[in-house]
Design a protein around this motif. Structure first.
Motif, PDB file in Angstrom:
ATOM      1  N   ALA A 110      58.444  33.470  20.271  1.00  0.00           N
ATOM      2  CA  ALA A 110      57.358  32.976  21.117  1.00  0.00           C
ATOM      3  C   ALA A 110      56.588  34.147  21.716  1.00  0.00           C
ATOM      4  O   ALA A 110      57.161  35.216  21.968  1.00  0.00           O
ATOM      5  N   ARG A 111      55.297  33.919  21.915  1.00  0.00           N
ATOM      6  CA  ARG A 111      54.453  34.993  22.440  1.00  0.00           C
ATOM      7  C   ARG A 111      53.766  34.515  23.713  1.00  0.00           C
ATOM      8  O   ARG A 111      52.969  33.596  23.694  1.00  0.00           O
ATOM      9  N   SER A 112      54.111  35.150  24.810  1.00  0.00           N
ATOM     10  CA  SER A 112      53.444  34.898  26.085  1.00  0.00           C
ATOM     11  C   SER A 112      53.439  36.215  26.838  1.00  0.00           C
ATOM     12  O   SER A 112      54.176  37.143  26.505  1.00  0.00           O
ATOM     13  N   ARG A 113      52.630  36.289  27.845  1.00  0.00           N
ATOM     14  CA  ARG A 113      52.525  37.529  28.616  1.00  0.00           C
ATOM     15  C   ARG A 113      53.861  37.913  29.248  1.00  0.00           C
ATOM     16  O   ARG A 113      54.265  39.069  29.216  1.00  0.00           O
ATOM     17  N   SER A 114      54.557  36.918  29.810  1.00  0.00           N
ATOM     18  CA  SER A 114      55.834  37.218  30.467  1.00  0.00           C
ATOM     19  C   SER A 114      56.896  37.640  29.453  1.00  0.00           C
ATOM     20  O   SER A 114      57.701  38.537  29.731  1.00  0.00           O
ATOM     21  N   LEU A 115      56.903  37.027  28.277  1.00  0.00           N
ATOM     22  CA  LEU A 115      57.862  37.432  27.244  1.00  0.00           C
ATOM     23  C   LEU A 115      57.540  38.817  26.713  1.00  0.00           C
ATOM     24  O   LEU A 115      58.444  39.619  26.474  1.00  0.00           O
ATOM     25  N   HIS A 116      56.266  39.105  26.545  1.00  0.00           N
ATOM     26  CA  HIS A 116      55.874  40.437  26.078  1.00  0.00           C
ATOM     27  C   HIS A 116      56.322  41.498  27.084  1.00  0.00           C
ATOM     28  O   HIS A 116      56.871  42.532  26.697  1.00  0.00           O
ATOM     29  N   ALA A 117      56.120  41.226  28.349  1.00  0.00           N
ATOM     30  CA  ALA A 117      56.518  42.190  29.391  1.00  0.00           C
ATOM     31  C   ALA A 117      58.028  42.374  29.408  1.00  0.00           C
ATOM     32  O   ALA A 117      58.520  43.498  29.548  1.00  0.00           O
TER      33      ALA A 117
END
Length: 98
Positions: free
Chosen positions: A38-45
């Protein structure tokens, strides 16, 4: 079996799951999602922080981190280098559009 579960098994064997859980908790996401696709800003961080710790504290290469976290080493390198800033539009292209 989900690919994430294979990664969890490997991380447990290396004693790194507490680190994954800690980073995930700090970012308000689930550890399994940090290892997922999954790709989201919080996961990327969260991934970026985890990979940074693995590279710095554990002296892991981008190839090793990629294999351990189910990613290509170029994804790890890109995340560790940070986002690429896009250049602002030039005045010439703005004037041509008007």
């Amino acid at each position: 079996m989900k690919p994430e579960l294979h990664l969890v098994r490997e991380l447990r064997q290396r004693g790194l799951m507490p680190l994954v859980r800690s980073v995930a908790r700090d970012h308000g996401v689930l550890a399994i999602d940090v290892l997922g696709t999954a790709r989201s800003r919080s996961l990327h961080a969260a991934r970026r922080r985890l990979w940074s710790i693995l590279a710095g504290r554990y002296s892991m290469s981008s190839v090793e981190i990629g294999r351990l976290c189910g990613r290509d080493h170029t994804s790890v390198l890109s995340a560790l280098r940070g986002p690429v800033q896009s250049a602002p539009p030039s005045r010439r292209s703005e004037g041509a559009a008007a």
